[in-house]
Design an enzyme around this catalytic site. Structure first.
Site, PDB file in Angstrom:
ATOM      1  N   GLU A 167       0.799  -1.224   0.000  1.00  7.59           N
ATOM      2  CA  GLU A 167       0.000   0.000   0.000  1.00  7.59           C
ATOM      3  C   GLU A 167       0.832   1.275   0.000  1.00  7.59           C
ATOM      4  O   GLU A 167       0.276   2.380   0.061  1.00  7.59           O
ATOM      5  CB  GLU A 167      -0.960  -0.027   1.188  1.00  7.59           C
ATOM      6  N   GLN A 173       4.970  -3.918   2.570  1.00 13.31           N
ATOM      7  CA  GLN A 173       4.749  -5.299   2.976  1.00 13.31           C
ATOM      8  C   GLN A 173       4.926  -6.227   1.780  1.00 13.31           C
ATOM      9  O   GLN A 173       5.127  -5.796   0.659  1.00 13.31           O
ATOM     10  CB  GLN A 173       3.340  -5.458   3.535  1.00 13.31           C
TER      11      GLN A 173
END
Length: 769
Positions: free
Chosen positions: A495, A609
């Site tokens: 993100e 991530q």
């Protein structure tokens, strides 16, 4: 925090008290049963206290311009103790000793305190509490107070309060307060928008009769005030037995009536009956019944780890404890929130966490529970249809954040501030993080591979696959210049990168979803005839299959470049590389936002991530071994793990690649997300997906469990400092016990169907026993 108390591997402890750092322990010591979770807020309360009682499915919108969230319901944890006119508070007077523990084996939290008041009265206090696993409506509390140096007058104020809020937003009306026969306090309220009735009952029992007893009704608070005169050395025991009921409880619904009852009298009557029943029962008996259910859970679900560091075992059991209290195993109207129900974080909403990080655990240990999670997605189809239509697409475009079944998209529009502009930052995930629909299709496929549940496919699975595929068929974009379909302007799992094109994770999962739907259409007439009849009434399935076959063959799937690196998205490999060592060594998370705005972050070669790593984790056969290893190393060096979703998936890949030290380090990072030394890490609730990740680290990483088309395999990657790992799984109706040591893997068939699996490269067939 202290993690080495006996019995080792079972006790989470807090050995010092800081009134400004209580919220973390409220979350990690939270107690529940899937129906209700109660934060472990200290009875007397402090500045940093966040009391919370959350019941699954009671979603409400506090104000018209706010999104739906899980409301903070009436509180029963607060208890006030006044000693000779002075309020008991550990930040006043002298705190001589303090220890708070959570026993994972029984679910009971205990606090022992030695305290001297400012005026010199010395007390020993023991606080105990649990939420029942035997009866989901019950929470019980016990307090023992012993004056040790003088006689005292003790005034206790205890009852029910509706003063709780979700960071200021009130969800419940003040309600009706009434004292019932036998001294039972009852508070009836309801949510202000969704109109869910809520009844809370509480009963106090004392080892000595109070000299005075008075009911006190105030605004949003109903308590009993009890006065005692205690001699030096005399112990007073107080038991507070409570129960919750809501109009969305399963007994108040029938199939198809999703919302339950709005009749408060029905809900009140259920609470009245239960409160009257436990009036003749005590704390210890209720705890014994609950602890028996916990013992049964651990007998089946425990993952045993023999390691040089006992924290490895404790971290796993902590994860399993929370995995048990975050799911309503018998109710497919509700999902699992990103914080479970241990706090207000993420408003109780469900994300892609469910399918990718939690589903494997439930599926391979309790398939019926996994089925309820997919049932929740099926029941949420109206909201997915609505979102697709609003965005100009067909089929089911699932919300990035989901709440109640027909709420649709509930992602907030804004959150936080841009460090450069100072303006509110838009939350883009609800608009362009779209891979969740493909993730759900992956969950349906995985469920069927593990169970062979044709009834589920007939009633729900086929419809989910078809509607998701219809969305993706309308979402992919034809490019004349490249003569292929692409997926532009999305956010992938990483993100930190928004408005990207051709995110590899999204594109590959999209093709997978269309492929599974195409196969489903082919098999439906003979294998799932009811689904075929229903869906044939709505669509030309042969034409849809042809469309899916054509489009999936032409969707662009990123391939390794000349250096063997698969681009995470079309823009990633052209971004600016910076020295990430400062952020790699950070104590908390997202400290990079203190130096860069989201727009600036979009231009840097840094990931929040696992993204491409996540793709290689769930689809390990996409690329050859050399490409997988090269890409894992490349992307791991650029990933800050600023998401709790990340370390666990990197652990699995590191184990598979033989990077043993890294894998164990990643596992320990994963278990430290909530249990680690950062005392602010879990203020708003534990990280539910991380709990599923911890299980995956051991079972999928160190034991090498992989799922295939109708098959299961195990491969030994046990860390050098571990002597043994053992766990139970269920696959295709077979109950298997797996034990991994450095000598090899032993699989014992404990019952059910015969099954074929592959162990360290060798195919074997196991019959019962």
């Amino acid at each position: 925090m202290k993690y080495d108390l006996e019995p080792r591997g079972w006790i989470v402890a807090e050995e010092t008290f800081d009134p400004c750092r209580t919220a973390k322990c409220e979350s990690i010591f939270a107690q529940g049963n899937g129906y209700i979770n109660i934060r472990c807020a200290l009875e007397e309360g402090y500045l940093d206290t966040y009391r919370g009682a959350f019941i699954t499915g009671t979603f409400n919108k506090a104000m018209p311009d706010e999104v739906t969230e899980l409301p903070n319901l009436p509180d029963v944890t607060a208890m006030e103790f006044i000693v000779n006119g002075e309020r008991f508070a550990m930040d006043q007077g002298t705190l001589q000793s303090y220890l708070r523990t959570l026993d994972l084996h029984t679910g009971e939290a205990t606090r022992t305190v030695q305290w001297k008041s400012p005026a010199g009265a010395a007390l020993e206090l023991t606080f105990r509490r649990f939420v029942s696993l035997d009866n989901e409506h019950i929470a019980a509390f016990s307090v023992e107070v012993t004056p040790t140096n003088q006689d005292i007058e003790l005034v206790v104020n205890s009852g029910i309060s509706t003063r709780n809020s979700n960071t200021g937003s009130q969800h419940c009306v003040e309600g009706e307060m009434r004292m019932l026969p036998g001294g039972i306090l009852r508070l009836m309220t309801h949510t202000n928008e969704s109109n869910v009735p809520i009844s809370v009952h509480c009963l106090h029992k004392f080892s000595a009769k109070p000299s005075e007893s008075l009911p006190v009704i105030e605004r949003r608070r109903f308590v009993g005030r009890y006065t005692f005169r205690l001699a030096k050395g005399q112990t007073l025991r107080i038991e507070k037995l409570t129960c919750y009921h809501t109009g969305r409880d399963l007994p108040f619904t029938v199939y198809g009536q999703q919302r339950g009852t709005t009749n408060p009298d029905i809900v009140a009557a259920a609470g009245d009956a239960l409160a009257a029943k436990f009036a003749d029962t005590g704390y210890d008996a209720l705890l014994a019944a609950s602890a028996k259910k916990w013992a049964a859970y651990w007998a089946e679900q425990d993952v045993q780890i023999e390691s040089d560091d006992s924290f490895d075992q404790l971290g796993m059991r902590f994860a399993l404890y929370h995995l048990n209290i975050m799911i309503k195993r018998d109710d497919d109207r509700v999902g699992i929130g990103a914080k479970g129900m241990t706090g207000e974080g993420y408003k109780g909403h469900s994300f892609w966490d469910t399918e990718m990080f939690l589903m494997p655990y439930y599926l391979l240990t309790d398939p019926a529970a996994a089925k309820t999670l997919l049932g929740y997605r099926w029941r949420s189809l109206p909201g997915a249809f609505k979102k697709a239509s609003e965005n100009g697409y067909q089929g089911a475009m699932f919300p990035w954040e989901s709440a109640w079944l027909d709420d649709g998209e509930v992602t907030p529009l804004y959150c936080g501030a841009d460090i450069v502009t100072g303006k509110s930052s838009p939350v883009l995930t609800g608009m362009i993080e779209q891979h969740i629909s493909a993730d759900i299709a992956w969950g349906v496929w995985l469920y069927y591979q593990a169970t062979g549940d044709d009834d589920f496919m007939n009633r729900r699975g086929c419809e989910l696959l078809i509607e998701i595929a219809r969305f993706w068929a309308s979402r992919v974009e034809w490019q004349d210049d490249t003569q292929r379909y692409e997926i532009k302007n999305v956010i992938g799992p990483d993100e930190y990168k928004d408005h990207v094109d051709n995110n590899a994770f999204t594109n590959y999962l999209t093709v997978f979803a269309m492929e599974q739907a195409e196969r489903c259409i082919k098999d439906m007439p003979t294998q799932w005839p009811d689904a075929y009849a229903k869906l044939s009434d709505s669509y030309d399935l042969n034409a849809l299959a042809a469309e899916l076959q054509d489009k999936k063959a032409k969707v662009y799937l990123p391939q390794p470049n000349a250096d063997g690196i698969v681009p995470q998205n079309a823009q990633y490999l052209g971004l600016d590389a910076i020295d990430l060592s400062k952020y790699k060594n950070q104590q908390g998370v997202s400290s990079i936002y203190e130096d860069y705005s989201p727009a600036q972050m979009n231009q840097l070669m840094v990931s929040k991530q696992a993204d491409l790593v996540m793709l290689m984790r769930i689809m390990p056969d996409l690329f050859d071994a050399e490409t997988r290893r090269k890409n894992f190393i490349f992307y791991e060096s650029r990933t800050l793990h600023d998401s709790s979703l990340s370390h666990g998936q990197h652990c699995v890949l590191a184990a598979w690649e033989g990077l043993d030290d890294m894998a164990l380090d990643m596992y320990r990072h994963a278990i430290a997300i909530d249990l680690g030394p950062n005392m602010k890490s879990s203020d708003l609730g534990i990280h539910s997906a991380s709990m599923g990740n911890v299980w995956q680290c051991v079972v999928c990483g160190f034991a090498g469990l992989e799922w295939h088309e109708g098959g299961l395999s195990l491969r030994n990657h046990l860390p050098a400092s571990w002597q043994r790992a053992a766990f139970n799984i269920v696959w295709r109706g077979a109950k298997l016990h797996v034990e991994v040591t450095h000598a090899g893997i032993t699989v014992t068939h404990r019952g059910g169907s015969a099954v074929e699996i592959t162990v360290d490269g060798q195919p074997v067939k196991l019959a019962a026993e």
